[in-house]
Design an enzyme around this catalytic site. Structure first.
Site, short mmCIF file in Angstrom:
data_model
loop_
_atom_site.label_atom_id
_atom_site.label_comp_id
_atom_site.label_asym_id
_atom_site.label_seq_id
_atom_site.Cartn_x
_atom_site.Cartn_y
_atom_site.Cartn_z
N HIS A 22 0.83 -1.21 0.00
CA HIS A 22 0.00 0.00 0.00
C HIS A 22 0.86 1.26 0.00
O HIS A 22 0.68 2.16 -0.84
CB HIS A 22 -0.90 -0.03 1.24
CG HIS A 22 -1.84 1.12 1.36
ND1 HIS A 22 -3.18 1.02 1.09
CD2 HIS A 22 -1.64 2.41 1.74
CE1 HIS A 22 -3.76 2.19 1.29
NE2 HIS A 22 -2.85 3.05 1.69
N GLU A 23 1.81 1.34 0.91
CA GLU A 23 2.64 2.54 1.02
C GLU A 23 3.63 2.66 -0.13
O GLU A 23 3.93 3.76 -0.60
CB GLU A 23 3.38 2.56 2.36
CG GLU A 23 2.46 2.65 3.57
CD GLU A 23 1.56 3.88 3.53
OE1 GLU A 23 1.97 4.94 3.02
OE2 GLU A 23 0.41 3.77 4.01
N HIS A 26 1.79 4.26 -2.97
CA HIS A 26 1.73 5.72 -2.81
C HIS A 26 3.05 6.35 -3.25
O HIS A 26 3.06 7.32 -4.02
CB HIS A 26 1.51 6.08 -1.33
CG HIS A 26 0.11 5.91 -0.84
ND1 HIS A 26 -0.99 6.37 -1.53
CD2 HIS A 26 -0.37 5.38 0.31
CE1 HIS A 26 -2.09 6.11 -0.84
NE2 HIS A 26 -1.73 5.50 0.28
#
Length: 233
Positions: A22-23, A26
């Site tokens: 997820h990170e 980003h």
């Protein structure tokens, strides 16, 4: 080893990996759109140590496991310098959506792999059915004489379950979740100042008042859709 302990270990491992994906999504998206901040800080990586947050990645998941809540949490926010974007609003929204999109993609890939196991591996149907039952905490499930690939089936089903949870959870429009970063782009300046102060108070209210409603309305139908695909394909 106690079955409950094994299930907790599987969930924690999947959760840590989901946070990292997820990170990293980003950070990678921000880098590709012109902001190198996260890239320079080493956040374009799947190394969990670069992303984990003590409260959101450790305390909240452990609390959820103890009280049998949905296994949710958050990682260390990815730093973004929005002035580096060519189109501030569009690019910031794309960077925000990249995280939840990566969770949905991870769940979809796990679903495809489970369908392949179902059709190509002897005993695949039994392995997947048992994995689904254990992940759903159905009592009295036997784990005797399961296929060798059963741990992989269990791992992949937890990938579906946890990534769909994170997908729904992060799109809730309450700071500091991803959904709030999108909503604030469409609010007047004064409203943004108030909205940003909601913070953890909003999270507490969410869990006390509306958490079960949100997950029953959004998460359960989404998971049921994935389950139906797994059953029918």
């Amino acid at each position: 080893m106690n079955q409950d302990v094994v299930l907790i270990i599987f969930q924690v491992v999947v959760l840590v990996l989901a946070f990292s994906v997820h990170e990293c999504a980003h950070a990678w998206t921000a880098w590709r759109l012109g902001d190198p901040t996260a890239k320079m800080l080493g956040r374009v990586t799947l190394n969990p140590l670069k992303h984990l947050d003590p409260l959101g990645s450790v305390f909240m998941p452990l609390l959820a496991l103890v009280y049998h809540w949905p296994l949710i949490g958050w990682a260390k926010p990815t730093p973004v310098t929005a002035r580096n974007f060519k189109n501030y609003r569009r690019d910031d929204i794309l960077v925000t959506l990249a995280g939840p999109a990566s969770n949905l993609l991870s769940a979809s890939i796990a679903l495809i792999l489970l369908v392949l196991i179902k059709h190509l591996v002897p005993g695949g149907v039994l392995a997947i059915g048992t994995a689904m039952a254990l992940a759903s905490h159905i009592p009295g499930i036997s784990t005797d004489n399961l296929p060798t690939l059963f741990p992989i089936a269990l791992f992949l089903y937890f990938v579906i379950l946890i990534n769909l949870l994170l997908f729904v959870f992060n799109l809730i429009p309450i700071p500091p979740l991803d959904g709030s970063h999108i909503v604030r782009h469409f609010l007047p300046y004064r409203a943004v100042q108030v909205y940003d102060r909601v913070g953890m108070f909003g999270m507490i209210i969410l869990f006390l008042v509306g958490g079960s409603f949100i997950f029953s309305v959004f998460f359960t139908p989404l998971l049921n859709t994935f389950n139906r695909i797994l059953f029918t394909l």
